[in-house]
Write a protein that holds these residues in place. Structure first.
Motif, mmCIF file in Angstrom:
data_model
loop_
_atom_site.group_PDB
_atom_site.id
_atom_site.type_symbol
_atom_site.label_atom_id
_atom_site.label_comp_id
_atom_site.label_asym_id
_atom_site.label_seq_id
_atom_site.Cartn_x
_atom_site.Cartn_y
_atom_site.Cartn_z
ATOM 1 N N PHE A 169 39.488 41.259 42.754
ATOM 2 C CA PHE A 169 38.719 40.160 42.675
ATOM 3 C C PHE A 169 37.425 40.040 42.494
ATOM 4 O O PHE A 169 36.694 39.544 41.829
ATOM 5 C CB PHE A 169 39.398 39.088 43.880
ATOM 6 C CG PHE A 169 40.790 38.847 43.890
ATOM 7 C CD1 PHE A 169 41.420 37.906 43.102
ATOM 8 C CD2 PHE A 169 41.557 39.251 44.806
ATOM 9 C CE1 PHE A 169 42.601 37.491 43.150
ATOM 10 C CE2 PHE A 169 42.924 38.790 45.044
ATOM 11 C CZ PHE A 169 43.447 37.872 43.979
ATOM 12 N N ASP A 170 36.998 41.427 43.068
ATOM 13 C CA ASP A 170 35.316 41.363 43.103
ATOM 14 C C ASP A 170 34.925 41.933 41.773
ATOM 15 O O ASP A 170 33.841 41.346 41.165
ATOM 16 C CB ASP A 170 35.047 42.683 44.057
ATOM 17 C CG ASP A 170 35.224 42.133 45.670
ATOM 18 O OD1 ASP A 170 34.985 40.958 46.083
ATOM 19 O OD2 ASP A 170 35.199 43.080 46.421
ATOM 20 N N LYS A 173 34.940 38.943 39.522
ATOM 21 C CA LYS A 173 33.896 38.035 39.948
ATOM 22 C C LYS A 173 32.787 38.672 39.138
ATOM 23 O O LYS A 173 31.974 37.968 38.689
ATOM 24 C CB LYS A 173 33.779 37.861 41.199
ATOM 25 C CG LYS A 173 32.723 36.660 41.692
ATOM 26 C CD LYS A 173 32.693 36.336 43.135
ATOM 27 C CE LYS A 173 31.617 35.419 43.673
ATOM 28 N NZ LYS A 173 31.586 35.294 45.220
ATOM 29 N N GLU A 174 32.381 39.942 39.177
ATOM 30 C CA GLU A 174 31.409 40.503 38.422
ATOM 31 C C GLU A 174 31.332 40.433 37.176
ATOM 32 O O GLU A 174 30.285 40.337 36.348
ATOM 33 C CB GLU A 174 31.286 42.110 38.939
ATOM 34 C CG GLU A 174 30.866 42.394 40.274
ATOM 35 C CD GLU A 174 30.967 43.802 40.564
ATOM 36 O OE1 GLU A 174 31.364 44.574 39.786
ATOM 37 O OE2 GLU A 174 30.802 44.201 41.993
ATOM 38 N N THR A 179 37.619 33.209 39.233
ATOM 39 C CA THR A 179 38.346 34.089 40.439
ATOM 40 C C THR A 179 38.709 33.288 41.418
ATOM 41 O O THR A 179 38.022 32.470 41.856
ATOM 42 C CB THR A 179 37.275 35.136 40.683
ATOM 43 O OG1 THR A 179 36.668 35.812 39.804
ATOM 44 C CG2 THR A 179 37.717 36.052 41.686
ATOM 45 N N SER A 181 39.228 31.872 45.006
ATOM 46 C CA SER A 181 38.442 32.100 46.448
ATOM 47 C C SER A 181 39.119 32.977 47.276
ATOM 48 O O SER A 181 40.227 32.978 47.747
ATOM 49 C CB SER A 181 37.935 30.839 46.753
ATOM 50 O OG SER A 181 39.187 30.017 47.246
ATOM 51 N N TRP A 191 43.493 28.465 44.787
ATOM 52 C CA TRP A 191 43.076 28.779 43.256
ATOM 53 C C TRP A 191 43.482 27.572 42.184
ATOM 54 O O TRP A 191 44.163 26.510 42.592
ATOM 55 C CB TRP A 191 43.593 30.099 42.489
ATOM 56 C CG TRP A 191 45.136 30.218 42.796
ATOM 57 C CD1 TRP A 191 45.984 29.430 43.260
ATOM 58 C CD2 TRP A 191 45.902 31.702 42.535
ATOM 59 N NE1 TRP A 191 47.265 29.779 43.418
ATOM 60 C CE2 TRP A 191 47.324 31.296 42.995
ATOM 61 C CE3 TRP A 191 45.258 32.824 42.039
ATOM 62 C CZ2 TRP A 191 48.116 32.137 42.820
ATOM 63 C CZ3 TRP A 191 46.570 33.575 41.907
ATOM 64 C CH2 TRP A 191 47.582 33.380 42.287
ATOM 65 N N GLN A 195 42.135 29.519 37.372
ATOM 66 C CA GLN A 195 41.716 30.827 38.032
ATOM 67 C C GLN A 195 43.003 31.670 38.106
ATOM 68 O O GLN A 195 43.042 32.976 38.025
ATOM 69 C CB GLN A 195 41.226 30.477 39.369
ATOM 70 C CG GLN A 195 39.850 30.066 39.500
ATOM 71 C CD GLN A 195 39.489 29.433 40.699
ATOM 72 O OE1 GLN A 195 40.225 29.275 41.587
ATOM 73 N NE2 GLN A 195 38.159 29.237 40.934
#
Length: 455
Positions: A169-170, A173-174, A179, A181, A191, A195
């Motif tokens: 998930f990180d 997000k990047e 994504t 939560s 979601w 998402q």
């Protein structure tokens, strides 16, 4: 035909708030159980009719044996059937039961056929607390003609199991991708439909041979997804006359658009002979919809990282309640009511929860550590209890099977559209077809034209 009505406020006037102090680990207190009558019962044999997983049946038998030790004048025999439908058929065929585990959909028919009797007065006399522990929706669902016919007992909301080891998930997000939560402790919060689709596609792209999820293209399989996306499934949740998908066509369109993105849905070929649950456990599917009964099996699956999430969209889900009903022909209503009171006591419900297959309607237990088990997967266990607030209940099994059959072509067509807005046409079709399954309201007779007196 008997129709369910809103539970009268008077039903809940007698609410005795016996406080339950927390015991070790923050669990609800297991003592005292709700009090029984002061009248000592004569020698009584009760039959408790149940269905379900062997672990559940074994626990019902344990509770019955422990009750017999506590009340030696009463012997409880547990009779079990593999499925709820088989138990219902047995009761309809005249099987004698004093207490019976009953799906919500069967309550009205059982009451109309006088196979069960109301429990409200008997339970009130035993100091049963109908207060905050039981939702108003659950109480209404087990009421007929302003009487509480059965006590809500368990619930089975559908949630999404997620193999969290397949999704970074990180990294999503990047990359600026939609994504889900995540809480500070790493548990998944919720979601949107977009998402969900993004997470499934991302996982499939970064893990060879992996697909998002498997959903059969039939109306029954789609219903929890539609509910999560914001669709209202039926015009009347207690006595439907039609599906209501035309009014929720936007949610249906969003869901189809999300599911038809690359690699979101697995095909039967992708499963390669596995069941969807086998494919999920083997890391071939990222997500799978199921109820609480999957937890114990997944906990035994080595080296698998997993959690549970609400249905994408977070607007609800589908599921059903089961209640404990009292047979109308029980020889000793007082002894039967005492046993029913014992079964719904906090102490007994905690024992059912520990099977790993049981979600209690009693929210006091549902939010206690004995159920959420924060030291074990799933981290997001409270989703099982949270989701119930927005759960849409389904019609009885025979109606659901007929509905699935008549809507089959339209559902498949909705997944083959060129543009998402064409889904509405199929939603309209499904609504019209569903009217052949459910009883239709009788048209009101037109008033006769008045005849003017001659002048």
């Amino acid at each position: 035909m008997v129709r369910r009505t809103r539970l009268a406020t008077a039903l809940l006037v007698t609410v005795l708030s016996a406080s339950l102090a927390a015991c070790g680990g923050g669990d609800p207190a297991s003592k005292p159980s709700p009090s029984t009558t002061t009248k000592a019962p004569t020698k009584v044999k009760l039959v408790f009719g149940v269905s379900g997983h062997k672990t559940l049946v074994d626990t019902y038998k344990q509770l019955a044996a422990e009750y017999t030790q506590e009340v030696p004048n009463v012997t409880v025999e547990v009779k079990s059937w593999p499925t709820a439908d088989q138990l219902t058929a047995a009761v309809n065929s005249g099987e004698k039961v004093d207490v019976v585990l009953t799906p919500r959909a069967d309550v009205a028919t059982f009451a109309e056929d006088k196979r069960i009797q109301p429990v409200d007065t008997l339970l009130e006399a035993r100091n049963v607390d109908f207060g905050d522990k039981y939702s108003r929706e659950a109480m209404e669902d087990f009421s007929v003609e302003r009487r509480l016919e059965c006590m809500p007992y368990s619930v089975s909301p559908q949630v999404v199991y997620v193999n969290t080891g397949l999704i970074d998930f990180d990294a999503m997000k990047e990359e600026g991708l939609p994504t889900p939560s995540v809480r500070a402790d790493g548990s998944l919060r919720g979601w949107t439909v977009e998402q969900f689709s993004s997470a499934m596609t991302y996982a499939a792209e970064h893990n060879k041979g992996v697909r998002g999820t498997y959903v059969e293209q039939n109306l029954t399989a789609l219903m929890p997804w539609l509910a999560g996306a914001g669709a209202t499934l039926f015009d009347d949740p207690l006595a439907p006359t039609t599906t209501a998908l035309e009014d929720s066509a936007g949610a249906y369109e969003d869901l189809v658009e999300a599911m038809t993105q690359p690699n979101v849905l697995a095909t039967a070929k992708d499963l390669n002979g596995r069941t969807p649950f086998q494919a999920f456990k083997q890391g071939r599917l990222v997500a799978l919809v199921g109820d609480r009964s999957l937890v114990s099996d997944l906990r035994a699956t080595d080296a698998m990282e997993w959690d549970v999430m609400p249905m994408p969209g977070g607007n609800g889900t589908t599921g059903d309640y089961a209640g404990l009903c009292m047979g109308s022909e029980t020889a000793d209503p007082d002894a039967t009511a005492d046993f029913l009171t014992y079964l719904i006591s906090t102490e007994s419900v905690v024992k059912m929860v520990r099977t790993g297959h049981f979600v209690p309607v009693n929210s006091e237990v549902g939010y206690a550590p004995v159920f959420t088990q924060p030291e074990r997967n799933p981290k997001n266990a409270r989703i099982f209890t949270d989701t119930v607030r927005d759960m849409q209940v389904l019609p009885e099994a025979t109606q659901l099977a007929q509905l699935q059959k008549v809507a089959a072509v339209a559902v498949r067509g909705s997944f083959a559209v060129a543009e998402p807005d064409q889904v509405e046409d199929y939603a309209v079709q499904i609504d019209e077809l569903s009217k052949t399954v459910f009883p239709q309201p009788t048209p009101l007779a037109s008033p006769s034209p008045s005849i003017s007196p001659s002048s």
